[in-house]
Scaffold this active site. Structure first.
Site, PDB file in Angstrom:
ATOM      1  N   TRP A   1      -0.189   6.466   9.622  1.00  0.00           N
ATOM      2  CA  TRP A   1       0.656   5.960  10.696  1.00  0.00           C
ATOM      3  C   TRP A   1       2.076   5.672  10.234  1.00  0.00           C
ATOM      4  O   TRP A   1       2.977   5.572  11.062  1.00  0.00           O
ATOM      5  CB  TRP A   1       0.011   4.738  11.352  1.00  0.00           C
TER       6      TRP A   1
ATOM      7  N   HIS B   1       0.817  -1.207   0.000  1.00  0.00           N
ATOM      8  CA  HIS B   1       0.000   0.000   0.000  1.00  0.00           C
ATOM      9  C   HIS B   1       0.856   1.265   0.000  1.00  0.00           C
ATOM     10  O   HIS B   1       2.029   1.254   0.401  1.00  0.00           O
ATOM     11  CB  HIS B   1      -0.923   0.021   1.230  1.00  0.00           C
TER      12      HIS B   1
ATOM     13  N   GLU C   1      -1.943  -7.211   7.232  1.00  0.00           N
ATOM     14  CA  GLU C   1      -0.632  -6.961   7.834  1.00  0.00           C
ATOM     15  C   GLU C   1      -0.470  -7.800   9.101  1.00  0.00           C
ATOM     16  O   GLU C   1      -1.441  -8.363   9.630  1.00  0.00           O
ATOM     17  CB  GLU C   1      -0.495  -5.460   8.137  1.00  0.00           C
TER      18      GLU C   1
END
Length: 248
Positions: free
Chosen positions: A14, A9, A124
């Site tokens: 974050w 991605h 993830e």
């Protein structure tokens, strides 16, 4: 010949904040959107037939931006309402075409669309005690070497979290069951996911050792392109480049 394209991605909020994202749904930044559109332009000449992604929004946003340059439109495929694995079918259901039962659009429009499948198998890493925490703060608390070990090691992950081995055990069976058959049929496939789920797939595809996988890092929204050749997948480019040698 078929193509397999793996893409991490684009930059998320974050990534910028220096937090362990893991399973938290964090959207792309403006830079992440730009990165994804650059990736879209780079691979637009490869006509994609199917797409796979995780259940997390940063991967899904990246995928839709990449597909925006394709001639066909991407659309999510959903299980039929109420469908459950192993559930006995009624007589009417048993006679229903399985493909039609799964697709969320009329089959007659299929030639103009790219089916998108999403799965938690491509999510993830779950970071356990590190989840959502600031990376700098965790380095101060546990030591930089320990944090690096948890994040790079194949066998050991952070406490209460997943190791790369755990991710391998969910991502690779999904890849072999749901993705590989399409490649063998000559379809071009993109998988838009995350640093660690893609590291697990790359380890599997390229036969990378438990030790050497520690060195493999992927840049945001940069394609890793494979072609199916002689029954195996061969990497065409080297987008695990020096620019991606980040700590996390």
């Amino acid at each position: 010949m078929s193509y397999l394209i793996l893409v991490r991605h684009g930059e998320s909020g974050w990534n910028v904040d220096g937090r362990f994202g893991g399973w938290v749904d964090v959207p792309l930044t403006g830079k992440g959107i730009e990165e994804s559109l650059l990736c879209a332009a780079e691979i637009e000449k490869i006509g994609l037939d199917l797409a796979f992604t995780s259940k997390l929004v940063r991967a899904q946003e990246t995928l839709f931006l990449i597909l925006s340059k394709q001639k066909k439109i991407g659309v999510f495929v959903h299980e039929a309402a109420g469908a459950e694995e192993g559930r006995a079918e009624s007589g009417a259901e048993a006679g229903m075409d399985k493909k039609e039962n799964r697709y969320s659009y009329p089959p007659k429009t299929e030639k103009n669309l790219i089916p998108i499948y999403s799965s938690e198998a491509l999510n993830e890493r779950y970071y356990g005690i590190l989840q959502g925490r600031k990376k700098d703060k965790m380095k101060e608390k546990y030591g930089e070497e320990q944090i690096l070990h948890w994040c790079r090691s194949y066998d050991e992950g952070p406490p209460e979290g997943e190791s790369l081995k755990d991710i391998y055990r969910r991502a690779v069976p999904y890849f072999e069951r749901e993705i590989s058959p399409h490649l063998r049929e000559g379809k071009n496939v993109i998988v838009c996911a995350h640093q660690n789920s893609l590291r697990a797939l790359i380890k599997h595809i390229e036969g990378i050792s438990n030790e050497d996988i520690r060195k493999v890092r992927l840049a945001n929204a940069r394609p890793v392109i494979y072609t199916l050749f002689g029954g195996g997948l061969v990497r065409e480019n080297a987008e695990m480049d020096p620019l991606v040698k980040r700590d996390f």
